[in-house]
Motif scaffolding. Structure first.
Motif, PDB file in Angstrom:
ATOM      1  N   ASN A  77       0.798  -1.239   0.000  1.00 49.84           N
ATOM      2  CA  ASN A  77       0.000   0.000   0.000  1.00 49.84           C
ATOM      3  C   ASN A  77       0.825   1.281   0.000  1.00 49.84           C
ATOM      4  OD1 ASN A  77      -2.097  -1.750   0.084  1.00 49.84           O
ATOM      5  ND2 ASN A  77      -2.634  -1.392   2.229  1.00 49.84           N
ATOM      6  N   HIS A  78       2.111   1.176  -0.354  1.00 53.35           N
ATOM      7  CA  HIS A  78       2.968   2.358  -0.244  1.00 53.35           C
ATOM      8  C   HIS A  78       2.446   3.560  -1.016  1.00 53.35           C
ATOM      9  CE1 HIS A  78       6.800   0.082   1.220  1.00 53.35           C
ATOM     10  NE2 HIS A  78       5.727  -0.209   1.909  1.00 53.35           N
ATOM     11  N   SER A  79       1.832   3.312  -2.190  1.00 46.25           N
ATOM     12  CA  SER A  79       1.392   4.469  -2.977  1.00 46.25           C
ATOM     13  C   SER A  79       0.249   5.206  -2.262  1.00 46.25           C
ATOM     14  CB  SER A  79       1.001   4.053  -4.392  1.00 46.25           C
ATOM     15  OG  SER A  79      -0.112   3.203  -4.324  1.00 46.25           O
ATOM     16  N   ASP A  80      -0.542   4.480  -1.486  1.00 46.88           N
ATOM     17  CA  ASP A  80      -1.618   5.155  -0.738  1.00 46.88           C
ATOM     18  C   ASP A  80      -1.056   6.018   0.390  1.00 46.88           C
ATOM     19  OD1 ASP A  80      -3.623   3.915  -2.270  1.00 46.88           O
ATOM     20  OD2 ASP A  80      -3.391   2.094  -1.069  1.00 46.88           O
ATOM     21  N   LEU A 176       0.835   6.954  10.161  1.00 46.35           N
ATOM     22  CA  LEU A 176       0.252   7.330   8.868  1.00 46.35           C
ATOM     23  C   LEU A 176      -0.325   6.087   8.187  1.00 46.35           C
ATOM     24  CD1 LEU A 176      -0.191   9.576   6.716  1.00 46.35           C
ATOM     25  CD2 LEU A 176       1.882   8.735   5.621  1.00 46.35           C
ATOM     26  N   ALA A 177       0.476   5.032   8.120  1.00 50.00           N
ATOM     27  CA  ALA A 177       0.065   3.833   7.391  1.00 50.00           C
ATOM     28  C   ALA A 177      -1.217   3.236   7.981  1.00 50.00           C
ATOM     29  CB  ALA A 177       1.191   2.805   7.425  1.00 50.00           C
ATOM     30  N   VAL A 178      -1.234   3.164   9.297  1.00 55.43           N
ATOM     31  CA  VAL A 178      -2.362   2.515   9.960  1.00 55.43           C
ATOM     32  C   VAL A 178      -3.650   3.341   9.755  1.00 55.43           C
ATOM     33  CG1 VAL A 178      -2.276   3.430  12.308  1.00 55.43           C
ATOM     34  CG2 VAL A 178      -2.418   1.026  11.968  1.00 55.43           C
ATOM     35  N   SER A 179      -3.523   4.652   9.730  1.00 55.90           N
ATOM     36  CA  SER A 179      -4.709   5.495   9.532  1.00 55.90           C
ATOM     37  C   SER A 179      -5.254   5.318   8.125  1.00 55.90           C
ATOM     38  CB  SER A 179      -4.369   6.973   9.753  1.00 55.90           C
ATOM     39  OG  SER A 179      -3.793   7.150  11.017  1.00 55.90           O
ATOM     40  N   VAL A 180      -4.350   5.303   7.148  1.00 57.70           N
ATOM     41  CA  VAL A 180      -4.759   5.141   5.755  1.00 57.70           C
ATOM     42  C   VAL A 180      -5.414   3.769   5.565  1.00 57.70           C
ATOM     43  CG1 VAL A 180      -3.871   4.878   3.393  1.00 57.70           C
ATOM     44  CG2 VAL A 180      -3.005   6.721   4.858  1.00 57.70           C
ATOM     45  N   GLN A 184      -9.225   2.649   4.497  1.00 63.95           N
ATOM     46  CA  GLN A 184      -9.519   1.903   3.264  1.00 63.95           C
ATOM     47  C   GLN A 184     -10.227   0.586   3.521  1.00 63.95           C
ATOM     48  OE1 GLN A 184      -6.263   1.569   0.623  1.00 63.95           O
ATOM     49  NE2 GLN A 184      -6.481   3.703   0.028  1.00 63.95           N
ATOM     50  N   MET A 185      -9.952  -0.008   4.663  1.00 61.58           N
ATOM     51  CA  MET A 185     -10.603  -1.281   4.988  1.00 61.58           C
ATOM     52  C   MET A 185     -11.983  -1.057   5.606  1.00 61.58           C
ATOM     53  SD  MET A 185      -7.195  -3.030   6.644  1.00 61.58           S
ATOM     54  CE  MET A 185      -7.854  -4.627   7.148  1.00 61.58           C
ATOM     55  N   GLY A 186     -12.346   0.195   5.810  1.00 60.14           N
ATOM     56  CA  GLY A 186     -13.654   0.522   6.378  1.00 60.14           C
ATOM     57  C   GLY A 186     -13.780   0.165   7.852  1.00 60.14           C
ATOM     58  N   ILE A 187     -12.640   0.178   8.561  1.00 62.34           N
ATOM     59  CA  ILE A 187     -12.654  -0.234   9.974  1.00 62.34           C
ATOM     60  C   ILE A 187     -13.489   0.751  10.807  1.00 62.34           C
ATOM     61  CG2 ILE A 187     -11.196  -0.625  12.022  1.00 62.34           C
ATOM     62  CD1 ILE A 187     -10.846  -2.692   9.647  1.00 62.34           C
ATOM     63  N   THR A 188     -14.386   0.185  11.624  1.00 58.60           N
ATOM     64  CA  THR A 188     -15.229   1.034  12.480  1.00 58.60           C
ATOM     65  C   THR A 188     -14.831   0.921  13.953  1.00 58.60           C
ATOM     66  OG1 THR A 188     -16.842  -0.744  12.759  1.00 58.60           O
ATOM     67  CG2 THR A 188     -17.227   0.813  10.935  1.00 58.60           C
ATOM     68  N   HIS A 189     -14.224  -0.213  14.325  1.00 49.48           N
ATOM     69  CA  HIS A 189     -13.879  -0.450  15.732  1.00 49.48           C
ATOM     70  C   HIS A 189     -12.476  -1.045  15.817  1.00 49.48           C
ATOM     71  CE1 HIS A 189     -18.224  -0.185  15.917  1.00 49.48           C
ATOM     72  NE2 HIS A 189     -18.143  -0.039  17.240  1.00 49.48           N
ATOM     73  N   ILE A 190     -11.672  -0.522  16.723  1.00 50.64           N
ATOM     74  CA  ILE A 190     -10.334  -1.079  16.936  1.00 50.64           C
ATOM     75  C   ILE A 190     -10.204  -1.462  18.404  1.00 50.64           C
ATOM     76  CG2 ILE A 190      -7.869  -0.529  17.021  1.00 50.64           C
ATOM     77  CD1 ILE A 190      -8.254   1.200  14.545  1.00 50.64           C
ATOM     78  N   ILE A 191      -9.787  -2.694  18.627  1.00 53.06           N
ATOM     79  CA  ILE A 191      -9.458  -3.132  19.993  1.00 53.06           C
ATOM     80  C   ILE A 191      -8.018  -3.606  19.944  1.00 53.06           C
ATOM     81  CG2 ILE A 191      -9.984  -4.731  21.848  1.00 53.06           C
ATOM     82  CD1 ILE A 191     -12.808  -4.612  21.175  1.00 53.06           C
ATOM     83  N   ARG A 192      -7.167  -3.029  20.751  1.00 53.39           N
ATOM     84  CA  ARG A 192      -5.750  -3.400  20.748  1.00 53.39           C
ATOM     85  C   ARG A 192      -5.165  -3.116  22.120  1.00 53.39           C
ATOM     86  NH1 ARG A 192      -4.041   1.309  16.396  1.00 53.39           N
ATOM     87  NH2 ARG A 192      -4.421   3.109  17.722  1.00 53.39           N
TER      88      ARG A 192
END
Ligand code: GLU
Ligand code: ZN
Length: 295
Positions: A77-80, A176-180, A184-192
């Motif tokens: 996904n580098h170009s994104d 940056l990468a994780v936000s992009v 793009q994956m349409g993530i609505t919820h993150i648990i980490r």
């Protein structure tokens, strides 16, 4: 529509702490009739362990944690990421910086960046990319959010310190990468794990200035809270093997405050996970682990 994800970096094998994060995000997604996606965060080749991405995939399957749709690889996904940097440059929220770590430490007595190149743009030499990072101008904003497990969070502008978007070696920064990708994956919820609380503040700033869809964040406690408390005896930091799948899932549910039915300890993984989805309650996940499970 709920879309969650697990996003391990292939810098090592999955251990019990990773299982907690994978399981919590899986159960939250499945109990909300959501999708649970897998992304391999292979953003930093020098730190990666050969074979780790495949071993992570094998271990998730061995534990019955099967994801929806295709696996996403950050290395594709580098170009994104580049487009997002251009966008930030256009709205003047990205700026170049030539400071060495040593210079920053000498000026500030700590490692927090002092925004020197923002306030002294004439010091910047742009013709040497190998000496230039791109930083995000946080504008000294503080960030607040309601965490799904840890409750009200507040991180002030000084702590954020104009984080890096692209490194001197041209590699993309995690934030940056994780936000992009999450967008793009349409993530609505993150648990980490709550070792990433500071990163969440950065990600929330990027989401806001890039007009991305909002995400609900929850952070489970990480096991290193228990440092020195019999952790090694239990071998919880060593790589997961598929030898004790049911027992590991049972123990993980216990850590996550789900009080699993004792009879499940010897059940097969699909039955354990099925019950765990039905009974999942995010409100009973502890904010820190108590050490009595380890005793
Ligand atoms: N890839 C990151 C890590 O393994 C975590 C990403 C995330 O959950 O946002 O530390
Ligand atoms: Zn600088």
């Amino acid at each position: 529509m709920y879309i969650g994800r697990f996003a391990p970096s292939p810098t090592g094998h999955l251990h019990f702490g990773s299982l907690l994060a994978a399981l919590a995000s899986y159960l939250d997604a499945k109990s909300n009739q959501g999708l649970w996606r897998l992304r391999i965060d292979d953003l930093d080749p020098p730190r990666e362990l050969p074979g780790a991405a495949n071993s992570i995939i094998d271990i998730l399957i061995a534990y019955g944690l099967e994801w929806d749709k295709e696996v996403v690889y950050q290395s594709h996904n580098h170009s994104d990421y580049h487009k997002a940097l251009l966008q930030l440059q256009q709205i003047q929220l990205a700026y170049p910086c030539n400071c060495s770590r040593k210079q920053i430490t000498l000026r500030t007595n700590n490692h927090l960046y002092d925004r020197h190149c923002l306030t002294n743009p004439t010091d910047i030499v742009l013709d040497n990319p190998a000496a230039t990072v791109w930083r995000f101008n946080t504008q000294n904003n503080s960030v607040n959010w309601q965490d799904g497990i840890q409750g009200e969070q507040h991180i002030n502008g000084e702590q954020l310190a104009d984080f890096i978007l692209q490194r001197k070696d041209q590699l993309w920064a995690y934030q940056l990468a994780v936000s992009v990708d999450d967008q793009q994956m349409g993530i609505t919820h993150i648990i980490r794990g709550n070792d990433l609380l500071g990163e969440t503040a950065n990600q929330l700033l990027l989401i806001s200035v890039l007009n991305y869809q909002s995400i609900e964040f929850s952070h489970i406690p990480i096991l290193s809270n228990l440092k020195g408390q019999k952790l090694s005896k239990q071998n919880l930091a060593s790589p997961l093997t598929a030898k004790t799948v049911s027992q590991d899932l049972f123990l993980a549910l216990t850590f996550l405050g789900q009080n699993p039915n004792k009879q499940l300890i010897n059940a097969n993984k699909h039955d354990i996970l099925h019950e765990a989805v039905l009974n999942w309650d995010r409100n009973t996940v502890p904010q820190i682990y108590s050490n009595h499970y380890l005793g």
